[in-house]
Design an enzyme around this catalytic site. Structure first.
Site, PDB file in Angstrom:
ATOM      1  N   LYS A 186       3.627  -8.543   7.500  1.00 46.71           N
ATOM      2  CA  LYS A 186       3.099  -7.315   6.895  1.00 46.71           C
ATOM      3  C   LYS A 186       3.917  -6.975   5.664  1.00 46.71           C
ATOM      4  O   LYS A 186       5.122  -6.738   5.752  1.00 46.71           O
ATOM      5  CB  LYS A 186       3.173  -6.185   7.923  1.00 46.71           C
ATOM      6  N   LYS A 239      -1.174  -9.207   6.496  1.00 44.89           N
ATOM      7  CA  LYS A 239      -1.695  -7.935   5.985  1.00 44.89           C
ATOM      8  C   LYS A 239      -0.941  -7.565   4.725  1.00 44.89           C
ATOM      9  O   LYS A 239       0.280  -7.615   4.737  1.00 44.89           O
ATOM     10  CB  LYS A 239      -1.494  -6.871   7.065  1.00 44.89           C
TER      11      LYS A 239
HETATM   12  C1  PBG Z   1       0.842   1.802  10.304  1.00 44.85           C
HETATM   13  C2  PBG Z   1      -0.240   1.096   9.603  1.00 44.85           C
HETATM   14  C3  PBG Z   1      -0.576   1.105   8.238  1.00 44.85           C
HETATM   15  C4  PBG Z   1      -1.753   0.358   8.124  1.00 44.85           C
HETATM   16  C5  PBG Z   1      -2.077  -0.106   9.390  1.00 44.85           C
HETATM   17  N1  PBG Z   1      -1.113   0.344  10.280  1.00 44.85           N
HETATM   18  C6  PBG Z   1       0.037   1.806   7.095  1.00 44.85           C
HETATM   19  C7  PBG Z   1       1.363   1.447   6.589  1.00 44.85           C
HETATM   20  O1  PBG Z   1       2.024   0.527   7.051  1.00 44.85           O
HETATM   21  O2  PBG Z   1       1.778   2.177   5.676  1.00 44.85           O
HETATM   22  C8  PBG Z   1      -2.525   0.130   6.857  1.00 44.85           C
HETATM   23  C9  PBG Z   1      -3.964  -0.244   7.029  1.00 44.85           C
HETATM   24  C10 PBG Z   1      -4.801  -0.119   5.812  1.00 44.85           C
HETATM   25  O3  PBG Z   1      -4.314   0.116   4.693  1.00 44.85           O
HETATM   26  O4  PBG Z   1      -6.025  -0.255   5.953  1.00 44.85           O
HETATM   27  N2  PBG Z   1       2.115   1.423   9.965  1.00 44.85           N
END
Ligand code: PBG
Length: 312
Positions: A186, A239
């Protein structure tokens, strides 16, 4: 080879099927609430009673996997509304399991940023993220979701050893059958902007660079997924998706557990607001993610795409 449609179709070998998609859902407290998210036209926050209609619409087009996000305004230092069993997500899981039994596969995001005053994904001690204290909270959240009936918990806070810690906590509490889909690779990305509006999870100071990955080191990014598999992840994830197709493809070559790609909020907003032919550009983008090697795609486009494909 491109003389007509039949020949083109004959040699095509990448497919999009609704059964390989997970549809994200934002859930709020209360009754009779269905509120469109400003930065994500066509995506809503639902109270649990209104959620059922949305799920029925998805089941009609063949989508039966859902990722649940709680949108919580009762924030505190520990993020305690994340692990209360009367919190938004556990309540939603119980309701959906009760209504749909095993006809739905439920995934739930395990993180603190929607629940803490700081808006960070971990607890803060002396101004910095406290990795190991956060693990204890992530364990609690996972057990509460598991007791409510979730199929997969999805740790997304990027703490070190979160998968190992959650796997042990689940097993120790008898939840051997609950899987882990880890947000393993991520990145620290600006593409999450609209999500943070949708989920009220913007960091109140600093940024997430001390725990999310820097996009300039592909080896470290891949290593994070490898580690999560060793720690017991059943499904791994890259992601965002679009700016990281190279990473998806490299991970797919090296790691053999199912790979999910999250086509995130900013990718959705960018396309929705692009003025391009939405249907065609959505297909092109989702096929690119599939072609790169994703087995599973998490996308806000999923419902509308398969509605259109079904000819509604
Ligand atoms: C929680 C989380 C996030 C997303 C999914 N789970 C936000 C982040 O990490 O700031 C983002 C998903 C999206 O942008 O569609 N941590």
């Amino acid at each position: 080879m491109r003389k007509n449609k039949n020949i083109i179709n004959l040699v095509s070998n990448i497919y999009l099927s609704p059964s390989n998609f997970i549809y994200p859902l934002f859930i709020v407290e209360g009754k009779n609430r269905k509120e469109e998210i400003n930065s994500m036209p066509g995506v809503y926050r639902f109270s649990i009673d209104c959620l059922l209609g949305e799920i029925d619409a998805c089941l009609d087009v063949g989508i039966n996997s859902f990722m649940l996000f709680g949108v919580e305004d009762r924030k505190d230092e520990l993020g305690s509304w994340a692990y209360r069993d009367d919190g938004i997500v556990p309540s939603a899981i119980k309701k959906l399991r009760d209504v749909y039994k095993d006809d739905v596969t439920l995934f739930a995001d395990v993180c603190l940023c929607q629940y803490t005053v700081s808006g960070h994904c971990g607890l803060i001690s002396n101004g910095v993220i406290d990795n190991n204290k956060t693990l204890e909270i992530l364990n609690k959240i996972s057990i509460v979701y598991a007791s409510a009936g979730v199929d997969f918990v999805c740790p997304s806070s990027m703490m070190d050893y979160q998968v190992k810690s959650i796997r042990k906590a689940l097993d120790d509490n008898g939840f051997h059958m609950v899987g882990i889909m880890s947000y393993s690779t991520k990145f620290n990305s600006s593409f999450y902007g609209p999500f943070r509006d949708a989920a009220l999870s913007r960091p109140q100071f600093g940024d997430r660079s001390s725990y999310q990955l820097d996009y300039r080191n592909p080896s470290l990014a891949i290593l994070e997924s490898l580690k999560d598999v060793e720690e017991g992840a059943d499904i791994i994830m890259v992601k965002p998706a679009l700016a990281y197709l190279d990473i998806i493809s490299k991970i797919k070559e090296r790691i053999f557990v199912p790979l999910a790609a999250y086509n995130v909020s900013g990718e959705y907003s960018m396309i929705i607001n692009s003025g391009l032919d939405l249907e065609k550009v959505t297909m092109e983008v989702l096929y690119s993610i599939k072609r790169a090697g994703a087995d599973i795609i998490i996308s806000y486009f999923a419902k509308d795409l398969f509605l259109k494909m079904k000819g509604f």
